[in-house]
Enzyme design. Sequence first.
Site, PDB file in Angstrom:
ATOM      1  N   GLY A  16      -1.786 -30.956 -83.415  1.00  0.00           N
ATOM      2  CA  GLY A  16      -1.510 -32.068 -85.104  1.00  0.00           C
ATOM      3  C   GLY A  16      -2.575 -32.435 -85.818  1.00  0.00           C
ATOM      4  O   GLY A  16      -2.385 -33.382 -86.495  1.00  0.00           O
ATOM      5  N   ARG A  71       5.404 -26.185 -78.763  1.00  0.00           N
ATOM      6  CA  ARG A  71       6.451 -25.931 -77.899  1.00  0.00           C
ATOM      7  C   ARG A  71       6.484 -24.825 -77.156  1.00  0.00           C
ATOM      8  O   ARG A  71       7.271 -24.580 -76.309  1.00  0.00           O
ATOM      9  CB  ARG A  71       7.848 -26.055 -78.961  1.00  0.00           C
ATOM     10  CG  ARG A  71       8.012 -27.563 -79.489  1.00  0.00           C
ATOM     11  CD  ARG A  71       9.330 -27.465 -80.451  1.00  0.00           C
ATOM     12  NE  ARG A  71       8.871 -26.988 -81.664  1.00  0.00           N
ATOM     13  CZ  ARG A  71       9.574 -26.960 -82.714  1.00  0.00           C
ATOM     14  NH1 ARG A  71      10.925 -27.566 -82.842  1.00  0.00           N
ATOM     15  NH2 ARG A  71       8.942 -26.712 -84.246  1.00  0.00           N
ATOM     16  N   PHE A 101      12.312 -38.415 -87.228  1.00  0.00           N
ATOM     17  CA  PHE A 101      13.211 -38.885 -88.214  1.00  0.00           C
ATOM     18  C   PHE A 101      14.165 -40.096 -87.971  1.00  0.00           C
ATOM     19  O   PHE A 101      14.240 -40.352 -86.754  1.00  0.00           O
ATOM     20  CB  PHE A 101      13.848 -37.416 -88.874  1.00  0.00           C
ATOM     21  CG  PHE A 101      14.901 -37.126 -87.630  1.00  0.00           C
ATOM     22  CD1 PHE A 101      15.877 -37.459 -87.371  1.00  0.00           C
ATOM     23  CD2 PHE A 101      14.754 -35.748 -86.996  1.00  0.00           C
ATOM     24  CE1 PHE A 101      17.008 -37.087 -86.169  1.00  0.00           C
ATOM     25  CE2 PHE A 101      15.292 -35.236 -86.023  1.00  0.00           C
ATOM     26  CZ  PHE A 101      16.469 -35.758 -85.627  1.00  0.00           C
ATOM     27  N   TYR A 151       7.131 -48.544 -79.637  1.00  0.00           N
ATOM     28  CA  TYR A 151       8.394 -48.807 -79.368  1.00  0.00           C
ATOM     29  C   TYR A 151       8.845 -48.024 -77.956  1.00  0.00           C
ATOM     30  O   TYR A 151       9.809 -47.838 -77.388  1.00  0.00           O
ATOM     31  CB  TYR A 151       9.620 -48.424 -80.222  1.00  0.00           C
ATOM     32  CG  TYR A 151       9.335 -47.138 -80.934  1.00  0.00           C
ATOM     33  CD1 TYR A 151       9.828 -45.955 -80.418  1.00  0.00           C
ATOM     34  CD2 TYR A 151       8.908 -47.065 -82.221  1.00  0.00           C
ATOM     35  CE1 TYR A 151       9.584 -44.647 -81.169  1.00  0.00           C
ATOM     36  CE2 TYR A 151       8.809 -45.856 -83.022  1.00  0.00           C
ATOM     37  CZ  TYR A 151       9.144 -44.625 -82.435  1.00  0.00           C
ATOM     38  OH  TYR A 151       9.027 -43.431 -82.956  1.00  0.00           O
ATOM     39  N   LYS A 166       8.790 -40.401 -76.338  1.00  0.00           N
ATOM     40  CA  LYS A 166       7.506 -41.020 -76.138  1.00  0.00           C
ATOM     41  C   LYS A 166       7.475 -41.891 -75.008  1.00  0.00           C
ATOM     42  O   LYS A 166       6.204 -42.278 -74.216  1.00  0.00           O
ATOM     43  CB  LYS A 166       7.141 -42.161 -77.339  1.00  0.00           C
ATOM     44  CG  LYS A 166       7.016 -41.512 -78.854  1.00  0.00           C
ATOM     45  CD  LYS A 166       5.527 -40.729 -78.757  1.00  0.00           C
ATOM     46  CE  LYS A 166       5.391 -40.286 -80.057  1.00  0.00           C
ATOM     47  NZ  LYS A 166       3.865 -39.620 -80.360  1.00  0.00           N
ATOM     48  N   GLY A 193       0.487 -48.784 -84.568  1.00  0.00           N
ATOM     49  CA  GLY A 193       1.453 -49.406 -85.613  1.00  0.00           C
ATOM     50  C   GLY A 193       1.364 -48.706 -86.657  1.00  0.00           C
ATOM     51  O   GLY A 193       1.107 -47.519 -86.735  1.00  0.00           O
TER      52      GLY A 193
END
Length: 285
Positions: A16, A71, A101, A151, A166, A193
């Site tokens: 990415g 993937r 999303f 998170y 994650k 963050g």
Amino acid sequence: MFTPDTLTGKSILVTGGGSGLGLSMAKGFASVGANVAICGRTEDKLKSAAAEIQAVAQPGVKVLTHAVDVRDFDAVGVMMKRLVEEFGSLEGLLNNAAGNFLAPSESISPNGFKSVVDIVLHGTFNCTQHFGNYLIDSGRQGSILNIVTTYTETGSAFVLPSACAKAGVYAMTTTLAYEWGTYGIRVNSIAPGPFPTEGAWSRLLPTKEIQEAYLKKVALGRVGKHEELANLATFLMSDMSAYMTGECVTIDGGERLSGGEFNLFVTNFERKTLKDMFNAMRPKK
Ligand code: HXC
């Protein structure tokens, strides 16, 4: 802290890496001497990103691009083989590719859940296993760096697939740090963050009102600079951190201390308003 040769002699793959935080970290690596490969789904994006990386790279640094969907396990294997051939060796992997999303969990389709988990968790496994096998088979040492989230531990409202995936990537970090430590392979992660990017901001903080409410969660009262994240990634990729493994370093201005990253939606906004807004962001069939 860094010198122009901090990463000289290392070749690093950034998944990415065609935009956003991946591109910023790739630039950071090349600016201190690493050869860098970036992969992503869109060839054109990769080509222009490679030019940006080359522009800040140390003299002699090689920059490669490879179009791939993380993937696809076999396609990742083909990429890994090509990069080793072209660079001569590969010492670093930054698992940065992600998908996310905002959506009320009760309305996520099985395919929506699967898409995010496939990119984040399976994509990280695919790249990590191919890279790990290369290192083990060739008797080389290397460093794997995984991008997780603040998170990962707390979970967060409205990003269920990402939170689950994650957390899995974090488990991969600690599991492999121990299992592969004996081969001299280090595995660490970073929990960033708020570092503004086009991709994350438009998807996760879509309005000005939401961005303002979000900023109040951040103890230091500001968003992060990409350079700050790139510096941490460079440190963790470099031999300066040679005794660190299995660690997750948070860099978030204290955002995580105010609770799950997107829990503010639950406390600050009407559920009906949110549902309408998130549903409007959903791709139309
Ligand atoms: C509900 C959604 C949706 C949305 C997609 N889907 N977007 N459901 N709300 N907003 C559903 C689709 O309806 C479909 O299910 C399924 O997901 C797959 O969608 P596709 O578009 O066909 O898939 P694909 O092209 O593979 O796209 C994957 C994606 C996409 C994850 C959905 O958003 C993507 O490619 N993202 C990559 C970039 C990105 O997300 N960057 C942000 C990461 S930042 P059905 O059932 O209809 O077939 C990050 C950091 C967090 O995570 C911290 C920031 C502050």
